[in-house]
Design an enzyme around this catalytic site. Structure first.
Site, short mmCIF file in Angstrom:
data_model
loop_
_atom_site.label_atom_id
_atom_site.label_comp_id
_atom_site.label_asym_id
_atom_site.label_seq_id
_atom_site.Cartn_x
_atom_site.Cartn_y
_atom_site.Cartn_z
N LYS A 29 0.78 -0.99 0.02
CA LYS A 29 0.03 0.08 0.23
C LYS A 29 0.77 1.28 0.08
CE LYS A 29 -3.95 -2.15 2.27
NZ LYS A 29 -4.62 -2.44 3.52
N VAL A 82 2.68 4.67 2.75
CA VAL A 82 2.79 5.03 4.04
C VAL A 82 3.31 6.59 4.03
CG1 VAL A 82 3.57 2.99 5.07
CG2 VAL A 82 5.37 4.56 3.97
N GLU A 100 1.48 9.27 3.52
CA GLU A 100 0.72 10.39 3.93
C GLU A 100 -0.20 10.12 5.04
OE1 GLU A 100 -0.84 12.71 -0.05
OE2 GLU A 100 -0.17 10.62 -0.53
#
Lengths: 356, 164, 750
Positions: free
Chosen positions: C712, C714, C716
């Site tokens: 995925k 990280v 923001e």
């Protein structure tokens, strides 16, 4: 930055002669002057570089016990000077609460006391500012006034003096040694900075071309060393100008204040010596109540210069707190966060000893 | 008018001709000498990215008029590693991931070297954080920076003890 | 979490290099000053450009003292609207989704304070700077509009980058009507500026019709095409170099006017030109996070379950362009509710156009939502963490789709445990420290989408067994050069020390955008696919070579690891890459790959990173100064490629949350539209002493749907959740709920 003449005199006499022209400016650490020149706020035609003048970089104890601090002593060096730490620990704490380590390594004693206001409108050449350009008006009035003065301001100017160092100096009745083409003279610290009145551009009691050569602390300041603090409230934990600050130096005998020296910072165009509060404390023990009463006396004449009435509330509380912190005793070691609300000196470790 | 500025930068003597006295130490290092490791983040003493050592003390090169330090010894980030080996502060920054984008890093490292030399913070994390607060890091690598400075301080102190 | 994840093509596995907490590959460069940022370039014949910025926010430039500027020693040229060379593209055209209208001296109008109004080019920086001052612009000025209240409201067609401005599910009014408890509340967030430590900078040089620009850029391929179109040259005539970005945070994803002006200056003078913004100029033409006013209505039943959630946001934008902070959308995918509504309104004022800034929409929206959720919990008398668990969304509240993965429950549990949340008194003003400071604890849910964009990569196996991967990926501090190289090494089945990784240059395959927390997922997928492609070719050769120990294994029967291919059914039989290639007489084998989301998975699943942030604040009871004494965040963001770097990204984001909650704000003087605090002395960002204890925990998550890597993002998420957690902690410490960010001392003085 405009073009300028650059001269490097080798003596005070040469320096004051070189600075006699109307558009000359002294360059010491440069931390304020270069900032102002880059911002288009100041355009000196001549820079008189005094950084290499001999004899102005020492801290010494004179025969009468007073402490003479050369004008070129760097803020960082003064803050760790054993003589100063022993005699006037609140001055060291104030110095260390200001700016950053890098700036303190550059900034000189004389430059610090001569620094200009940080008022955003003074700093912005496009804004009207009577202090920068007499008669142009004051755009700070009706502008962003949160940081502006609550004491001693006039319709012509509501700026504040930003120095931390000057706050305890005012409290301790420091003396300013000044050299000019006509010789040297002493000025009481309290007489150095002017309140704005009708002409805020007339900022200090220095005559054109005069040079600060030293600051003297009277011998008697040692009386206050065991109970002296500087407290500075700011929106960021470090590296920020004060919203309000206060220096408190107390001479306490048998649990009762025999003499108090109290000054507020960032509330007026000069460090604001709170004589009424000093009087209110004398002969009384320091309690939450007496501290608050003294602080209220200090702010009795305060009035907002805009949307900053809460600064009066804050100033009252800051001074009261500074008094109680001073009464609790100067911490044995300089706090990790000097001058901070979060200085982390729990009451039980305050021994009344001076900073080591 | 032409001026000649003389500096010793990272041990090397330099003579820099200047058209006028305006250049700051920062602009001399970056634009005249070509030592671009020292960064300009604000040019007004508000961020610390330009921190160098002037005669061993950490200073903001952006607010230092170059002519006013004529004759001084300047140490920049390029002068820290010796014989290709990272200075303990540099090594500690890598190990503690004490940076992200790297732009403030030269200033952080020079500031840390200055802080450790001042000898007042020791390994007290709060004193280190306060002592490093004149160096902004927008990536906010502050936890790593504080750890790196503590580690490096310890390593330098150990080295000193060994060599004593 | 699985230790290795098999990639569909079968030969290579993620996990030998990826997943290791290695130190940064560019670490030595960055700590020695050898990493080169745009402004560090000094080509021969370099000139310096400095622009004069408007001091009014609305009106026209009527006079410039060009003669005075030209008379200053060292000044070479002055560029104004009168002599500016033509552009092939209208700076006011909206060419694609990521093009902003910009100012390149196309006319004499002033649209905001700080707009470039002329450029001075000189042989030294000092001369250019003074020349720009000497221009002393005069104006015909009109009264500006600067705020949410005096601006001009409008109904937007879109918010953010192309997102719908409103969303409805269920019957919000009925939900509120039926609620046992209702909260109606409002929060304001100010204009914030990215303020990367590296100011925007560009060095431009023309050689005939070829343009070379050194410029920090988060979207290299898009920028190359845009620069080409402004100057009427084919994209291949533009070389854009961006090896290191000194912080981007969104502002370096969008082209800006000063860049065009510098390239024009280089064309005008025939020499290379450098233009670096001053810190003060960073508060003008280079984007910001737009101010918002957000109103929330929350209904709950007697047990604390949401019956309705409404989030309205007014967002400010410029008079001439449309980016609106999509703040209300932060409420769409986070808490289970039968009815929800999000509505945005736009407000136009005489300001520079806002743009995406770290967690655009999510940061501001989460700040308001997480505070409002605490207000609802307080109305119910329920612990705020328990309240969030009661309303845990098992499926995406907006779409009803399942989440591709969601370990938020573990984040709450692990974060709460590490923080020591248990035993938190429900009522405010119950805790003090030894020094007498009020202590408060707060929590916020963190959430951010896990998007993917498009990227391409090229991978090469060389005859010596080493590898090369090329992609115009972007190193801006997030650690792309390290994390992507780890993926690349696994893609090629080699040790990362044997990998050469080239990035940050427009001559390389399009690495896509470093933004939206999707760069590692997107570029990483392309890189891994490219490596796999090369290894597939290598396996073909080896398994068809009778002399190879792998002969006859069949293409699918080999596995790559450590620079060798192994038979899957008999690992004693293997061959090194260099042996295979030497036998085949090949110098290199090349593979290509692309990265993009599987459309079927995108259709079937909602994809987000999640987290829980716990904050402790200390507040002086009388002086009201605030310090965030502790932050603990627990985050689940799929597979973590490099835990050391991921933690740094997350803690950095959390410290941005401190800045959002307590410090960051641009104050415009309403009379002039000029910032009152447009520098680092006035615009506070946190300093080291503001972050005494910040910790990020990584919660494992195995996500087979986001992409083949399981990654995925990280970058923001750390800022989301944190702002609300801090504000909730301030409320818990003091009993005061402040409806405006940042929370200043003055708001607590009472």
């Amino acid at each position: 930055m405009n073009l300028f003449d650059y001269v490097r005199p080798t003596s005070v006499a040469e320096a004051v002669t070189a600075a006699a022209s109307a558009d000359a400016a002294y360059l010491a650490g440069g931390t304020n002057l270069l900032d102002l020149m880059k911002g288009g706020v100041r355009h000196p035609g001549r820079l008189v570089d005094i950084t290499k003048l001999p004899g102005l970089d020492a801290v010494e104890t004179l025969a009468d016990g007073s402490i003479r601090i050369g004008a070129l002593v760097k803020n960082a060096d003064l803050a760790r000077d054993p003589t100063l730490l022993a005699a006037a620990p609140a001055v060291a704490e104030a110095l260390l609460s200001g700016a950053s380590a890098q700036l303190r390594n550059a900034a000189s004693v004389g430059g610090n006391v001569m620094q200009r206001t940080r008022c955003a409108y003074f700093y912005d050449p496009e804004s009207a500012c009577n202090r920068r350009e007499p008669g142009s008006g004051c755009d700070a009035r009706g502008g962003d006034t949160r940081g502006q003065a609550i004491l001693g301001w006039s319709d012509a100017c509501i700026a504040t003096h930003p120095s931390d160092f000057c706050v305890p100096l005012a409290a301790l009745d420091a003396v300013v040694e000044v050299a000019g083409v006509d010789g040297s003279r002493d000025l009481a610290f309290d007489a150095l900075h002017n309140l704005p009145g009708d002409d805020p551009s007339d900022e200090t009691a220095l005559r054109p071309g005069e040079l600060i050569t030293a600051i003297r602390l009277p011998a008697e300041v040692r009386r206050f060393a065991p109970n002296a603090r500087y407290l500075k409230v700011r929106e960021r934990t470090s590296y920020a100008f004060a919203l309000v600050s206060a220096a408190a130096a107390l001479d306490i005998a048998d649990g009762v204040v025999s003499e108090a020296r109290l000054t507020l910072g960032a509330v007026a165009a000069k460090p604001w010596r709170a004589h009424a509060a000093e009087t209110a404390l004398v002969g009384r023990p320091v309690t939450a109540e007496t501290a608050r009463e003294a602080a209220e006396a200090a702010l009795a004449d305060a009035r907002p210069s805009g949307d900053n009435a809460d600064k009066i509330v804050l100033a009252t509380r800051v001074l009261a707190r500074a008094i109680t912190l001073a009464a609790a005793g100067t911490p044995e070691r300089m706090p990790a966060l000097p001058g901070s609300v979060f200085a982390a000196v729990p009451a039980q470790t305050a021994t009344g000893a001076i900073h080591g | 008018m032409t001026l000649t500025l003389t500096l010793t930068v990272n041990g090397e003597r330099r003579e820099v001709p200047l058209d006028d006295a305006r250049p700051t130490l920062l602009d001399v290092l970056r634009e005249r000498i070509g030592l671009t490791g020292t960064k300009k983040g604000c040019d007004r003493g508000q961020c610390g990215a330009c921190t160098v050592l002037v005669d061993g003390r950490r200073m903001n090169a952006c607010l230092t008029l170059a002519m006013s330090v004529d004759g001084a010894e300047i140490t920049t980030i390029e002068g820290l590693a010796e014989n290709g080996a990272l200075h303990p502060v540099q090594a500690a920054f890598v190990e503690n991931d004490a940076f992200q984008c790297g732009f403030c890093t030269p200033g952080q490292i020079m500031s840390a070297v200055g802080l450790i030399a001042e000898g007042e913070a020791g390994d007290d994390p709060e004193r280190i954080r306060e002592g490093m607060s004149g160096n902004l890091c927008r990536c906010a690598a502050y936890p790593g920076i504080a750890k790196a400075v503590a580690d490096a301080q310890k390593r330098l102190a150990d080295n000193e003890r060994k060599s004593a | 979490m699985a230790e290795t994840l098999q990639f569909p093509t079968g030969h290579v596995r993620l996990g030998s290099n990826a997943g290791q907490p290695i130190t940064r590959r560019d670490g030595a460069l960055k700590v020695t000053g050898a990493a080169t940022y745009a402004a560090d370039n000094r080509p021969d014949g370099l000139l310096y450009a400095v622009y004069a910025a408007s001091s009014i926010a609305r009106g026209r430039v009527t006079h410039l003292d060009v003669a005075a500027a030209k008379a200053h020693p060292g000044v070479v040229e002055v560029m104004t609207t009168a002599n500016r060379p033509p552009l092939a593209r209208d700076p006011d055209a909206k060419v694609h989704m990521f093009s902003w209208r910009l100012e390149a001296l196309q006319d004499d109008r002033v649209r905001y304070a700080g707009q470039p109004v002329a450029v001075v080019i000189a042989s030294t920086l000092e001369a250019a700077t003074e020349g720009a001052r000497l221009l002393a612009p005069r104006y015909e000025s009109e009264a500006p509009r600067t705020g949410l209240d005096d601006g001009e409201a409008f109904a937007p067609e879109a918010v953010g980058v192309g997102a719908p401005p409103s969303f409805d599910k269920g019957d919000v009014e009925a939900g509120l009507e039926a609620a046992a408890h209702r909260v109606e509340t409002q929060y304001e967030t100010p204009a914030q500026y990215h303020n990367a430590l590296e100011p925007h900078a560009i060095v431009a040089a023309w050689e005939g019709d070829h343009l070379t620009v050194d410029v920090p850029n988060q979207a290299i391929a898009i920028a190359r095409n845009d620069f080409a179109s402004f100057f009427g040259i084919p994209p291949e005539n533009v070389t854009l170099r961006s090896p290191f970005i000194g912080g981007g945070f969104g502002s370096k994803a969008i082209l800006n006017g000063p860049q065009i002006l510098c390239i024009l200056a280089a064309r005008m003078t025939g020499q290379p030109v450098k233009l670096v913004l001053t810190r003060q100029q960073m508060f003008g033409p280079v984007g910001h996070r737009g101010a918002t006013r957000q109103a929330l209505r929350i209904g709950t039943d007697a047990d604390g379950r949401l019956t309705a959630l409404e989030h309205r946001a007014s967002a400010m934008t410029s008079r001439f362009d449309d980016f609106l902070e999509p703040a209300a959308n932060a409420s769409q995918n986070i808490y289970a509710t039968p009815a929800m509504r999000q509505i945005h309104t736009g407000v136009r004022a005489d300001i520079g156009t806002p743009g995406p800034m770290r967690a655009p929409g999510e940061a501001s929206g989460s700040a308001a939502l997480e505070c409002a959720m605490d207000e609802a919990a307080e109305a119910l008398g329920i612990d705020p963490l328990e309240f969030r668990l009661i309303n845990y969304a098992e499926t995406d509240p907006a779409s009803g789709k399942p989440f591709s993965s969601k370990a938020l429950r573990q984040c709450y549990a692990e974060g709460a445990k590490r923080f020591g949340w248990a035993g938190r008194p429900l009522a405010p003003r119950q805790m003090r420290d030894d020094a007498g400071h009020l202590v408060g604890w707060g929590v916020g849910t963190a959430m951010f989408p896990a998007p993917m964009f498009q990227a391409k990569a090229r991978a090469v196996v060389r005859e010596d067994g080493s590898g090369l991967v090329e992609i115009s990926a972007v190193e801006m501090g997030q650690g792309a050069l390290t994390a992507l190289a780890q993926i690349a090494a696994d893609g090629l089945g080699i040790d990362q020390d044997r990998l050469e990784f080239r990035a940050g240059n427009s001559e390389l395959p399009d690495g896509g955008v470093a933004g939206g927390s999707g760069h590692t997922a997107t570029a990483g997928s392309a890189i891994f696919a490219a490596g796999s492609d090369a290894i597939r070719k290598l396996a073909d050769i080896a398994t068809e070579d009778e002399a190879s120990p792998l002969f006859g294994a069949g293409n699918a029967g080999v596995v790559a690891r450590g620079g060798r291919l192994y038979r899957a059914d008999d690992e004693t039989r293997s061959a090194s890459y260099s042996d295979i290639m030497a036998r085949a007489g090949l110098a290199e084998i090349e593979g290509e790959g692309t990265g993009a989301r599987n459309p079927a998975n995108a259709e079937d699943y909602a994809m987000f990173s999640h987290g829980a942030v716990f904050a402790e604040v200390k507040v002086d009871p009388e002086l009201c100064q605030i310090r965030v004494s502790r932050l603990v965040g627990a985050f689940a963001a799929g597979r973590i490629i490099n835990p050391r770097l991921a933690e740094s990204q997350l803690t950095g984001g959390m410290i941005w949350g401190i800045g959002f909650a307590l410090h960051e704000e641009t104050v415009l003087d309403p009379r002039t539209g000029r910032p009152v605090n447009g520098d680092f002395a006035g615009y506070h960002i946190p300093v080291n002493a503001d972050a005494p204890s910040v910790e990020a925990l990584l919660v494992g998550e195995d996500d087979p749907y986001v992409n083949a890597l399981g990654v995925k993002g990280v970058g923001e998420i750390g800022i989301t959740g944190t702002v609300g957690a801090i504000a909730n902690a301030v409320r818990h410490a003091t009993g005061v709920r402040v409806g405006r960010f940042p929370i200043h001392i003055g708001a607590l003085l009472g």
